[in-house]
Design a protein around this motif. Structure first.
Motif, PDB file in Angstrom:
ATOM      1  N   VAL A   1       1.110  -1.255   0.166  1.00  0.00           N
ATOM      2  CA  VAL A   1      -0.010   0.009   0.072  1.00  0.00           C
ATOM      3  C   VAL A   1       0.842   1.273   0.121  1.00  0.00           C
ATOM      4  N   VAL A   2       0.935   2.118  -1.005  1.00  0.00           N
ATOM      5  CA  VAL A   2       1.513   3.400  -0.972  1.00  0.00           C
ATOM      6  C   VAL A   2       0.777   4.563  -0.728  1.00  0.00           C
ATOM      7  N   THR A   3       1.344   5.301   0.110  1.00  0.00           N
ATOM      8  CA  THR A   3       0.602   6.386   0.888  1.00  0.00           C
ATOM      9  C   THR A   3       1.587   7.704   0.982  1.00  0.00           C
ATOM     10  N   ASP A   4       0.992   8.629   1.427  1.00  0.00           N
ATOM     11  CA  ASP A   4       1.577   9.932   1.770  1.00  0.00           C
ATOM     12  C   ASP A   4       2.417   9.438   3.286  1.00  0.00           C
ATOM     13  N   PHE A   5       3.015  10.483   3.589  1.00  0.00           N
ATOM     14  CA  PHE A   5       3.699  10.219   4.864  1.00  0.00           C
ATOM     15  C   PHE A   5       2.850  10.275   6.170  1.00  0.00           C
ATOM     16  N   PRO A   6       1.803  11.439   6.231  1.00  0.00           N
ATOM     17  CA  PRO A   6       1.096  11.260   7.556  1.00  0.00           C
ATOM     18  C   PRO A   6       0.134   9.780   7.415  1.00  0.00           C
ATOM     19  N   THR A   7      -0.422   9.460   6.364  1.00  0.00           N
ATOM     20  CA  THR A   7      -1.131   8.200   6.230  1.00  0.00           C
ATOM     21  C   THR A   7      -0.324   6.937   6.725  1.00  0.00           C
ATOM     22  N   ALA A   8       0.713   6.976   6.380  1.00  0.00           N
ATOM     23  CA  ALA A   8       1.701   5.671   6.713  1.00  0.00           C
ATOM     24  C   ALA A   8       1.908   5.724   8.225  1.00  0.00           C
ATOM     25  N   GLU A   9       2.304   7.131   8.711  1.00  0.00           N
ATOM     26  CA  GLU A   9       2.463   7.165   9.962  1.00  0.00           C
ATOM     27  C   GLU A   9       0.918   6.742  10.888  1.00  0.00           C
ATOM     28  N   LEU A  10      -0.061   7.121  10.247  1.00  0.00           N
ATOM     29  CA  LEU A  10      -1.437   6.893  11.030  1.00  0.00           C
ATOM     30  C   LEU A  10      -1.889   5.376  11.209  1.00  0.00           C
ATOM     31  N   VAL A  11      -1.268   4.801   9.955  1.00  0.00           N
ATOM     32  CA  VAL A  11      -1.943   3.554   9.848  1.00  0.00           C
ATOM     33  C   VAL A  11      -1.500   2.713  11.029  1.00  0.00           C
ATOM     34  N   LYS A  12      -0.252   2.820  11.346  1.00  0.00           N
ATOM     35  CA  LYS A  12       0.209   2.033  12.707  1.00  0.00           C
ATOM     36  C   LYS A  12      -0.471   2.662  14.046  1.00  0.00           C
ATOM     37  N   THR A  13      -0.617   3.779  14.209  1.00  0.00           N
ATOM     38  CA  THR A  13      -1.155   3.991  15.400  1.00  0.00           C
ATOM     39  C   THR A  13      -2.838   3.893  15.437  1.00  0.00           C
ATOM     40  N   SER A  14      -3.418   3.887  14.269  1.00  0.00           N
ATOM     41  CA  SER A  14      -4.636   3.632  14.285  1.00  0.00           C
ATOM     42  C   SER A  14      -5.013   2.133  14.382  1.00  0.00           C
ATOM     43  N   ALA A  15      -3.959   1.332  13.732  1.00  0.00           N
ATOM     44  CA  ALA A  15      -4.251  -0.027  13.914  1.00  0.00           C
ATOM     45  C   ALA A  15      -4.195  -0.484  15.396  1.00  0.00           C
ATOM     46  N   ASN A  16      -2.968  -0.003  16.055  1.00  0.00           N
ATOM     47  CA  ASN A  16      -2.935  -0.203  17.503  1.00  0.00           C
ATOM     48  C   ASN A  16      -4.296   0.236  18.282  1.00  0.00           C
ATOM     49  N   SER A  17      -4.688   1.389  17.782  1.00  0.00           N
ATOM     50  CA  SER A  17      -5.782   1.879  18.525  1.00  0.00           C
ATOM     51  C   SER A  17      -6.937   0.845  18.443  1.00  0.00           C
ATOM     52  N   PHE A  18      -7.237   0.458  17.157  1.00  0.00           N
ATOM     53  CA  PHE A  18      -8.230  -0.500  16.834  1.00  0.00           C
ATOM     54  C   PHE A  18      -8.308  -1.775  17.757  1.00  0.00           C
ATOM     55  N   LEU A  19      -6.844  -2.201  17.922  1.00  0.00           N
ATOM     56  CA  LEU A  19      -6.883  -3.457  18.526  1.00  0.00           C
ATOM     57  C   LEU A  19      -7.007  -3.106  20.063  1.00  0.00           C
ATOM     58  N   ALA A  20      -6.588  -2.153  20.542  1.00  0.00           N
ATOM     59  CA  ALA A  20      -6.952  -1.867  21.789  1.00  0.00           C
ATOM     60  C   ALA A  20      -8.344  -1.587  22.213  1.00  0.00           C
ATOM     61  N   THR A  21      -8.843  -1.028  21.417  1.00  0.00           N
ATOM     62  CA  THR A  21     -10.407  -0.656  21.474  1.00  0.00           C
ATOM     63  C   THR A  21     -11.223  -2.182  21.515  1.00  0.00           C
ATOM     64  N   LYS A  22     -10.869  -3.070  20.586  1.00  0.00           N
ATOM     65  CA  LYS A  22     -11.476  -4.310  20.487  1.00  0.00           C
ATOM     66  C   LYS A  22     -11.325  -5.133  21.840  1.00  0.00           C
ATOM     67  N   ILE A  23     -10.046  -5.014  22.355  1.00  0.00           N
ATOM     68  CA  ILE A  23      -9.863  -5.791  23.873  1.00  0.00           C
ATOM     69  C   ILE A  23     -10.700  -5.001  24.990  1.00  0.00           C
ATOM     70  N   SER A  24     -10.501  -3.738  24.775  1.00  0.00           N
ATOM     71  CA  SER A  24     -11.393  -3.002  25.860  1.00  0.00           C
ATOM     72  C   SER A  24     -12.845  -3.324  25.700  1.00  0.00           C
ATOM     73  N   PHE A  25     -13.278  -3.335  24.533  1.00  0.00           N
ATOM     74  CA  PHE A  25     -14.703  -3.714  24.225  1.00  0.00           C
ATOM     75  C   PHE A  25     -15.157  -4.956  24.919  1.00  0.00           C
ATOM     76  N   ILE A  26     -14.218  -6.060  24.647  1.00  0.00           N
ATOM     77  CA  ILE A  26     -14.881  -7.260  25.074  1.00  0.00           C
ATOM     78  C   ILE A  26     -14.884  -7.501  26.578  1.00  0.00           C
ATOM     79  N   ASN A  27     -13.526  -6.603  27.126  1.00  0.00           N
ATOM     80  CA  ASN A  27     -13.547  -6.318  28.766  1.00  0.00           C
ATOM     81  C   ASN A  27     -14.673  -5.640  29.334  1.00  0.00           C
ATOM     82  N   ALA A  28     -15.083  -4.559  28.527  1.00  0.00           N
ATOM     83  CA  ALA A  28     -16.303  -4.000  29.260  1.00  0.00           C
ATOM     84  C   ALA A  28     -17.367  -4.822  29.029  1.00  0.00           C
ATOM     85  N   MET A  29     -17.588  -5.605  27.954  1.00  0.00           N
ATOM     86  CA  MET A  29     -18.951  -6.561  28.012  1.00  0.00           C
ATOM     87  C   MET A  29     -18.701  -7.540  29.411  1.00  0.00           C
TER      88      MET A  29
END
Ligand code: UDX
Length: 448
Positions: free
Chosen positions: A204-232
């Motif tokens: 996947v070819v992107t500009d600089f900010p998107t490439a940086e954001l892919v990483k932090t948003s992927a980790n945020s999504f994973l963290a959210t998924k874990i906290s979601f099930i823990n809230a459940m």
């Protein structure tokens, strides 16, 4: 001529990346500022436990019998700059002391030290997890410092490897993301990753900010998924439901999927906790803090799990206000199995809290003992799970190692003072433990 590759910073990410690049057929030179790391790696030894990494390293490190010799290590920046066509920056970006923001000092100093010596055409590729906007700033810094001027370029190529699967994730990535400013940079990175792309890894070819954001948003999504099930799990606990069954049933919906839905004492490690905090801090600087306020909730659900586990243990051993005189066996110290990493480990955090409240805690972990002892020298440690459980009033299962799932509950029952097990990872088989006379309890599941 084949590209020559350097890897700057030889921690989890860098050591794995260097060995993987050699495996892909490139000549590789790794650099680290810590002399002991260079000595160890040059002798074919890895400073941490990561399945398959030492074997891969020994297959390629120059000077080791039978090795390809394509991989060497140095501390010399001039040598690195002279050697490499492509320089991967793999240094760590920890959380700043007392702040949410990420500490960029290692990345900044690596880029400065390298750029000063870059007298020939080269592509510098950032892999570290950084706040969005860093790549743009670092590109300007390189342009200012590099003697070769416009012949040196920057690209951003985030890394998604998981500890415990670092080698496989690096050799067969599920996607390759490159933030580039030019076709030349893209072409070079396509050459570097020709093998995995040929095997089907999306590029996947992107500009600089998107490439940086892919990483932090992927980790945020994973963290959210874990906290979601823990809230459940919290809701299940209140309503008398079973979060393990709930997760199973949710997981059959392909849009949701069954991964990262294991309720328990939550996420830890060197990435997820600090990455979501750094992301919030950066969004604040950008004036987009509202967009990420939900991550504050994700973080507090996660931290609450550790406290709730301590409360569950307190209730289990008698319910009064302290753990005084109680013996607590803790199975697991690392933040996840197949790793010796204890950074921000929920398991050690729980063990530490119980110890501070007067409990006599004995910890056992298959690979994390040395690191755990260094971080929490005042906890008790045992050489095996059985020894940790001997005489215990309660057993806490806090890291889901296979070794713990394979324990014989009947044999452990012989040495424990009380047959009481609290499963902080929802990974043990309640039926087996109960059949051997244990009281099994997990957060968000019915009491049996
Ligand atoms: C993470 C990302 O997965 C990886 O892509 C990124 O590059 C670095 O950060 P890692 O830190 O190795 O990788 O750990 P990960 O496998 O994501 O697990 C993180 C934590 O979440 C562990 O403490 C684990 O026990 C916990 N976890 C995971 C749960 O509590 N429940 C789950 O269902 C899954």
């Amino acid at each position: 001529m084949a590209l020559k590759i350097t890897v700057i910073g030889t921690g989890y990410l860098g050591a794995t990346h260097a060995a993987a690049m050699a495996e892909l057929g490139f000549e590789v030179l790794g650099l680290d500022v810590v002399p002991e790391k260079i000595e160890m790696l040059s002798a074919g030894r890895v400073p941490m436990y990561e399945p398959g990494l030492e074997e891969l390293l020994r297959k390629h490190v120059a000077g080791i019998e039978g090795a390809s010799g394509r991989l060497r290590f140095t501390q010399d920046w001039a040598e690195v700059a002279e050697f490499g066509d492509v320089h991967f920056i793999c240094v760590n970006t920890p959380q700043k002391h007392g702040e949410y923001a990420c500490d960029m000092s290692y990345v900044n100093s690596a880029v400065d030290s390298l750029a000063k010596h870059l007298g020939r055409p080269a592509l510098v590729v950032g892999k570290s997890t950084v706040p969005v906007g860093s790549a743009e700033r670092l590109a300007a810094r390189i342009a200012e410092l590099a003697p070769a001027g416009g012949q040196v370029e920057l690209a951003w190529n985030p890394e998604f490897l998981r500890e415990g699967f670092a080698v496989a994730d690096t050799l067969h990535p599920d996607r390759i993301v490159v933030g580039v400013h030019s076709e030349r940079a893209e072409r070079i990175l396509r050459e570097v990753y020709a093998t995995p792309v040929g095997e089907g890894s999306p590029f996947v070819v992107t500009d600089f900010p998107t490439a940086e954001l892919v990483k932090t948003s992927a980790n945020s999504f994973l963290a959210t998924k874990i906290s979601f099930i823990n809230a459940m799990a919290e809701v299940c606990e209140a309503a008398g439901g079973d979060v393990a069954k709930l997760a199973e049933a949710l997981g059959y919906d392909e849009r949701i999927g069954n991964k990262f839905l294991r309720a328990g004492i939550g996420f830890g490690g060197g990435c997820l906790p600090k990455d979501i905090r750094a992301f919030m801090a950066r969004a604040g600087e950008l004036g987009a803090d509202q967009a990420l306020t939900f991550l504050r909730e994700v973080d507090s659900i996660n931290m609450r799990r550790r406290r709730d586990m301590v409360e569950l243990a307190r209730e289990a051993v008698g319910g009064d206000s302290s753990f005084l005189g109680k013996r607590v066996a803790v199975l697991g110290a690392t933040f996840k199995p197949d790793s010796d990493d204890v950074r921000d480990s929920p398991a050690l955090n729980v063990a530490g809290q119980i110890h501070l409240q007067g409990g006599q805690v004995t910890v056992y972990d298959p690979k994390g003992m040395e690191n755990a002892k260094r971080l929490f020298p005042t906890l008790g440690y045992a050489d095996s799970a059985v020894d940790a459980v001997r005489g215990a009033d309660v057993v806490l299962h806090l890291t889901e190692w296979r070794e713990f799932r394979e324990l014989d509950p009947a044999a452990l029952g012989e040495v424990a003072a009380r047959r009481l097990v609290l499963d902080g990872r929802n990974a043990l088989d309640p039926g087996r433990w109960r059949a051997a006379g244990w009281t099994y309890r997990a957060m968000g599941r019915p009491r049996g």
